[in-house]
Write an enzyme that holds these catalytic residues in place. Structure first.
Site, mmCIF file in Angstrom:
data_model
loop_
_atom_site.group_PDB
_atom_site.id
_atom_site.type_symbol
_atom_site.label_atom_id
_atom_site.label_comp_id
_atom_site.label_asym_id
_atom_site.label_seq_id
_atom_site.Cartn_x
_atom_site.Cartn_y
_atom_site.Cartn_z
ATOM 1 C CG ASP A 315 -2.163 -0.814 1.024
ATOM 2 O OD1 ASP A 315 -2.575 -0.958 -0.136
ATOM 3 O OD2 ASP A 315 -2.702 -1.321 2.015
ATOM 4 C CD GLU A 356 -4.573 14.945 4.631
ATOM 5 O OE1 GLU A 356 -5.164 15.131 5.722
ATOM 6 O OE2 GLU A 356 -4.410 13.812 4.136
ATOM 7 N NE ARG A 390 -14.688 13.604 -3.916
ATOM 8 C CZ ARG A 390 -14.037 13.456 -5.071
ATOM 9 N NH1 ARG A 390 -14.700 13.469 -6.212
ATOM 10 N NH2 ARG A 390 -12.726 13.320 -5.072
ATOM 11 C CG ASP A 530 -7.272 -4.531 2.466
ATOM 12 O OD1 ASP A 530 -7.328 -4.164 1.281
ATOM 13 O OD2 ASP A 530 -6.942 -3.784 3.404
#
Length: 690
Positions: A315, A356, A390, A530
């Site tokens: 990843d 961020e 978003r 996963d």
């Protein structure tokens, strides 16, 4: 483990004396026959002991002292082999004891429903079954493995992982799994128990490291068959020589036929007892080294497969990059100055607590000294990020500032009747090509520019990938980024290939494609999505912080939940294979050397013409045999530290590793017996025992 620590582990009384006791306990026939090579040595020890008893009664075929010495050293050979395995198992048992101390039977708050607020009643944790719901509050010990279905809490997992910093566990997402034996530090959670009694993660860990479930791996089985075949060859030769040596005309003329004791000693010296005695301990030590790396392997097969992998799926986030994108630059739109963009970006990020968002605030402060605002005196309304829009931002003194992904900002500007500048679209593409993520800022219908969020590639990761490439292992980066961003990061990190915009189906397809080409694939994962890929991969490392589905699908669990650990796991697997290969080479070379060193001396009394081949100048046939038997026993002791700590790992191509193996262990295996047997022969002569 260093040479020093390996030797210290041999001298540690806590491991040494139990291993000595276990090595004697393993002399039981039902234990010995499981190792065919050492079983031959075991039978030889019994036969020479019987011959010694006969010699004491005056019926000996050779001097009683000689037979006694041979019998004693043959027993030592078997015991030293048992000791190597017992010492490796002792280290694992010490790890298991530490884990067992973590396992506690506590009172759980079992709910009569499935939600917080339902009535609960105390129940012993050992009585909890799969599907039961329990309430765990601050200060409570988690009574069993399960999934958080309601609530959020900080959890102390130091008892399992050794990491003192608490972690957050909450319902939903990939961080909902809790492990029995950990402790909730704050708040509360409702947990659905996911295992039945005796099947908990700690139970499986204890069983694994105690070697209770260790089965021979395919390579180990193949090597065992080879060793058995070599043993049978020497056994047939010995049985063939028995009547010929005792009753041949030459033997009768010489008056000194080859004795049964000599043939037994010769057989034990020439069969591959060195690797036969150490083979099991190498496998146990390999799993133990995994445990030292805080990785639980479900079987030796998984450890071995890790050493044979051809492809690593890694990843991007948290493995190749640091995981938190950082604001690196403000790129203003035409007609907008950079400080104006920075000011708006900081305003839009003041309520954004993501890494961020905080980095945007810090960058604006560093570049333009834009500091904390007194928002309470202004009309300010924060707009949180949502999956539908978003975007996030702020309504501030009549200004509507938003930041978000490029397509979200395009739709927002279009809805307000604005025009999206081509220059900004080009700047966003340039940012993506550099491997960064473009984040756009707009005030109303006017686009102010682009914030470049940069994924920071981990230091040294490119060199690690170069080492893997040198070993013939292909690295593939898995990311949800767009192909442009993925390509740039892949180039910077030095991976061989990448899969962009990865979905669970795409991961599964990629694994199958490589496996159809005959390659072994390793990957890591932590989420329920996963699980299919983990179940398909040959080496599947699940994160301990991940979901129960991921941990059940994997064949290894990383207690530290560090995706980069996959590289270390491959190195441990390769080290185990290198150790087994090196000691096998040394053992076979040893046997070849001993063949030329002692057979001429052993048969010289019966066939004097063979004495010309006694290049070592050994004192006598009896001294030659006894020296070889002593060497054969003590060489196992000297190799035990190497079997436990493993051969030093080097990132080299297979051809180079083979050359080094033949040069060091092949040539060394040929030379050492000549030196060792001669030295023992001289010592026996000095002591008057030759």
């Amino acid at each position: 483990m260093s040479n020093k620590s390996a030797i210290q582990s041999l001298l540690d009384p806590a491991l040494l004396w139990p291993a000595v006791v276990d090595s004697l306990r393993k002399l039981a026939p039902q234990t010995q026959w499981k190792n065919p090579v050492m079983f031959v040595a075991y039978i030889g020890s019994i036969l020479t002991t019987v011959l010694f008893v006969q010699a004491l009664q005056g019926q000996g075929e050779a001097p009683a002292a000689f037979i006694c010495a041979i019998a004693a050293w043959l027993w030592f050979t078997v015991i030293f082999a048992n000791f190597a395995e017992a010492l490796a198992e002792g280290r694992s048992k010490a790890q298991a004891a530490s884990l067992r101390s973590t396992k506690k039977n506590v009172l759980a708050k079992k709910l009569d429903g499935t939600r917080h607020g339902d009535k609960w009643f105390p129940t012993e944790s050992q009585n909890l079954k799969k599907g039961d719901h329990v309430l765990i509050e601050a200060g409570d010990v988690v009574p069993g493995d399960g999934e958080v279905v309601e609530g959020v809490a900080s959890v102390d997992e130091s008892a399992i992982t050794g990491e003192s910093a608490p972690v957050i566990r909450e319902a939903g997402g990939d961080f909902s799994a809790v492990t029995g034996g950990t402790r909730v530090l704050s708040d509360w959670v409702v947990v659905r128990i996911s295992v039945n009694p005796g099947e908990a993660f700690l139970d499986r860990m204890i069983a694994m490291v105690e070697n209770a479930k260790r089965q021979k791996t395919p390579n180990e089985i193949a090597l065992t068959i080879l060793l058995v075949a070599l043993t049978l060859v020497f056994l047939v030769v010995t049985v063939t020589l028995l009547p010929f040596s005792l009753y041949s005309v030459e033997a009768a003329k010489a008056g000194s036929p080859i004795t049964i004791t000599t043939l037994i000693a010769l057989l034990v010296c020439l069969i591959p007892t060195t690797i036969g005695g150490l083979l099991s301990s190498i496998g146990v030590a390999g799993m133990s080294r995994m445990m030292q790396a805080n990785v639980i392997a479900t079987s030796g097969r998984a450890v071995e497969a890790a050493g044979d992998v051809d492809v690593l799926l890694l990843d991007k986030t948290g493995t190749i990059t640091l995981g938190n994108r950082q604001a690196a630059a403000f790129i203003p739109a035409p007609g907008v100055i950079e400080q104006q963009l920075a000011d708006a970006a900081q305003l839009a990020s003041l309520a954004d607590e993501t890494p961020e968002g905080r980095s945007i605030v810090v960058l604006a402060k560093q570049k333009f000294n834009i500091r904390h605002r007194e928002l309470h005196s202004h009309e300010a309304t924060f707009v949180p990020f949502s999956a539908q829009t978003r975007m996030s931002g702020i309504d501030y003194d009549g200004r509507q500032i938003r930041k978000g992904a490029i397509d979200a900002i395009k739709k927002y500007v279009a809805s307000l009747g604005g025009v999206f500048p081509e220059a900004v679209a080009k700047a966003a593409d340039d940012v993506a090509r550099r491997g960064s993520t473009p984040l756009l800022v707009t005030e109303g219908a006017r686009v102010l520019g682009v914030i470049e969020l940069k994924d920071i590639v981990k230091g040294g990761i490119k060199e690690r990938f170069a080492e893997l490439r040198q070993m013939g292992i292909k690295t593939v980066m898995i990311t949800g980024d767009n192909p442009l961003t993925a390509a740039a990061i892949a180039a910077e990190a030095g991976v061989d290939d990448f899969l962009a915009e990865a979905t669970p189906e795409a991961k599964l397809k990629l694994i199958r494609e490589h496996q159809n080409q005959g390659k072994l694939v390793a990957m890591t994962g932590d989420g329920t999505n996963d699980a299919p890929a983990l179940a398909q991969a040959d080496v599947a490392v699940a994160m301990n912080t991940g979901t129960q589905a991921a941990k059940e699908a994997g064949n290894m669990v990383d207690l530290d939940s560090n995706p980069t650990k996959l590289i270390e796991i491959v190195e441990i697997g390769k080290q185990m294979l290198m150790t087994r290969g090196s000691l096998t080479t040394f053992s076979i070379a040893n046997d070849v050397a001993k063949y030329f060193a002692i057979i001429p001396a052993a048969f010289a009394s019966t066939y004097p013409q063979l004495n010309t081949l006694n290049v070592m100048g050994l004192n006598s046939p009896s001294s030659a045999i006894l020296s070889a038997v002593i060497f054969n026993a003590i060489i196992i002791v000297f190799l035990i530290p190497l079997a436990l700590k493993g051969v030093a790992y080097r990132a080299q191509a297979a051809a180079q590793l083979l050359r080094n193996n033949l040069l060091i262990y092949g040539l060394g295996g040929l030379v050492v017996p000549f030196v060792g047997i001669k030295a023992i022969d001289v010592l026996l002569g000095v002591l008057g025992l030759a």
